[in-house]
Design a protein around this motif. Sequence first.
Motif, short mmCIF file in Angstrom:
data_model
loop_
_atom_site.label_atom_id
_atom_site.label_comp_id
_atom_site.label_asym_id
_atom_site.label_seq_id
_atom_site.Cartn_x
_atom_site.Cartn_y
_atom_site.Cartn_z
N LEU A 163 0.83 -1.20 0.00
CA LEU A 163 0.00 0.00 0.00
C LEU A 163 0.86 1.25 0.00
CD1 LEU A 163 -2.81 -0.50 2.72
CD2 LEU A 163 -3.11 -0.43 0.24
N THR A 164 0.40 2.27 -0.70
CA THR A 164 0.92 3.61 -0.52
C THR A 164 -0.20 4.46 0.07
OG1 THR A 164 2.43 3.42 -2.39
CG2 THR A 164 1.90 5.64 -1.63
N VAL A 165 0.07 5.09 1.21
CA VAL A 165 -0.95 5.89 1.88
C VAL A 165 -0.34 7.22 2.32
CG1 VAL A 165 -2.25 3.90 2.71
CG2 VAL A 165 -0.46 4.87 4.14
N VAL A 166 -1.21 8.22 2.39
CA VAL A 166 -0.84 9.51 2.97
C VAL A 166 -1.58 9.63 4.29
CG1 VAL A 166 -0.86 12.01 2.68
CG2 VAL A 166 -0.57 10.53 0.68
N THR A 167 -0.85 9.72 5.39
CA THR A 167 -1.48 9.79 6.71
C THR A 167 -2.05 11.18 6.96
OG1 THR A 167 0.44 10.61 7.95
CG2 THR A 167 0.31 8.22 7.53
N GLY A 168 -2.81 11.29 8.05
CA GLY A 168 -3.35 12.58 8.45
C GLY A 168 -2.29 13.57 8.86
N GLN A 169 -1.07 13.11 9.06
CA GLN A 169 0.04 14.02 9.33
C GLN A 169 0.71 14.51 8.05
OE1 GLN A 169 2.82 13.27 12.52
NE2 GLN A 169 1.62 11.54 13.27
N GLY A 170 0.32 13.89 6.91
CA GLY A 170 0.96 14.25 5.64
C GLY A 170 2.16 13.39 5.32
N GLN A 171 2.37 12.32 6.07
CA GLN A 171 3.46 11.39 5.76
C GLN A 171 3.03 10.48 4.61
OE1 GLN A 171 2.74 9.88 9.57
NE2 GLN A 171 4.75 10.45 10.43
N VAL A 172 3.96 10.16 3.72
CA VAL A 172 3.72 9.19 2.67
C VAL A 172 4.37 7.88 3.09
CG1 VAL A 172 4.08 8.57 0.25
CG2 VAL A 172 3.63 10.96 0.88
N LEU A 173 3.57 6.84 3.26
CA LEU A 173 4.06 5.54 3.70
C LEU A 173 3.94 4.52 2.56
CD1 LEU A 173 2.36 5.26 7.23
CD2 LEU A 173 4.60 6.25 6.66
N HIS A 174 5.01 3.77 2.34
CA HIS A 174 5.01 2.67 1.38
C HIS A 174 5.10 1.39 2.20
CE1 HIS A 174 5.60 5.53 -1.90
NE2 HIS A 174 6.53 6.11 -1.15
N LEU A 175 3.99 0.66 2.28
CA LEU A 175 3.86 -0.42 3.26
C LEU A 175 3.98 -1.79 2.61
CD1 LEU A 175 0.88 1.13 5.26
CD2 LEU A 175 3.33 1.28 5.79
N ASN A 176 4.95 -2.56 3.07
CA ASN A 176 5.21 -3.96 2.77
C ASN A 176 5.90 -4.22 1.43
OD1 ASN A 176 4.99 -6.74 3.83
ND2 ASN A 176 3.80 -7.07 1.96
N ASN A 177 5.74 -3.33 0.45
CA ASN A 177 6.50 -3.44 -0.81
C ASN A 177 6.38 -4.82 -1.47
OD1 ASN A 177 7.59 -0.78 -0.65
ND2 ASN A 177 8.98 -1.51 0.94
#
Length: 458
Positions: A163-177
């Motif tokens: 998953l690629t998600v943008v958190t409520g803090q504005g962080q971009v996370l690339h999860l598990n790849n």
Amino acid sequence: MPLKGLSQILKPSQISTDTQDLQVYGKDWAKHLKPNPLAVVFPTSTDQVRDIVLWARKTKTALVPSGGRTGMSGGATAANGEVLVSLSRMNKIVGHDSIDRTITCQAGVITEQLQNYAQDHGFYYPVDFAARGSSQVGGNVNTNAGGIKVLRYGLTRNWVAGLTVVTGQGQVLHLNNSLVKNATGYDLRHLFIGSEGTLGIVTEVTFQVTNPPKPLTVLLLGVENLDGVLSIYQLYRQRVPVTAYEMFTEEALGVVLGQGHLKRPLAEKAPYYVLVEFEQESAETNEHAMELFEKCAESGWVIDGAVAQTPQQAREFWRLREDISEATAPFEPYKNDISVRVADVTAFLTELDSLIKNDYPDFQVIWFGHIGDGNLHINILKPKNLSSEAFLKKCHEVDQHMFAMIARFKGSISAEHGVGVTKRPYLHFTRSTDEIQLMREIKAVFDPDGILNPGKLL
């Protein structure tokens, strides 16, 4: 509120305050909720989504992520001047990996588009449901969508490799790849699956895919009673590779046939109908299925039955089940989707049906569901002599009784469509006080300003 700040992030064509756009994008299938968004924005990249979130934090603006809006719990409704973030223009399939057997999509890709892409490349994406032609994969992730193949293939969660998600803090996370094995602590990917857009905005998903199934056989059975529905299920699962097991009632069939598009499928009427789909794993599979049909008939469970002889007839059998929601729409149905353990389906349905018939005799209830995974859809049709407001009030009374029953059966108040707004007051019937508090604390970590889909789920 300084909407003009968005013009530094997006083109004018990506920002709309048009009244029709606000109405269309401002709500899902929870028709009784009235939309009142401030604007709709249409990002085209993860970077733009991140910038929108950072802008929203700075201006203290609430955001509502918007996908295909096919949910029924108000999770995509913007009723309080929020800015809608539509992912509809992030609708590209990025590509596939034939070695890892994955397909990567932007969040706005339509479910059916993903299914067709997988098929075109020799693969199969098995998560399937009636709204496949309009639901978006980002929304599927946010509600952990299930549908008609859960019995064989599981939920959306089982197929999310990254998953690629943008958190409520504005962080971009690339999860598990897309890793198969990744034993490095908390798998944050699974927090976002089913979170209804309250922790972050999903912008890209990598799905695992599998081999296409062998040819499918569709069997339609008219069944005498609920005990028979469960007995047939148990019998078929032991002997044939069942991919779907669906139930609907004679009342549900009558509403569908009333549209005039389909014909009655069996010569004999029955109180209940089950649709069994299974793979033809070998030459003996159909033979086993027919032996089971004979056993069901001898046991008195089955009144009548038919096997689809052509792909067209198989599609028509499926339409008898999948057209129910559309057929009931003119009757202003009040909808619930709940789940209990498969073994408890008969007891639960019998008790609830008795309660409604005794206490609400003017209600017509259309029952159908994914019986193979314990998921029931309950549609109460509005009587002509009741106003919409009075009908809604009575349905909320039914909710209180039904959800108390669900708590007793240790079931779920929402099997597929999330909690959203409509189920939020009843969350405690399925989740404990401690669980809800931990969910609030998780929400505060990812969305400290409370700007993401406020008022939904929690």
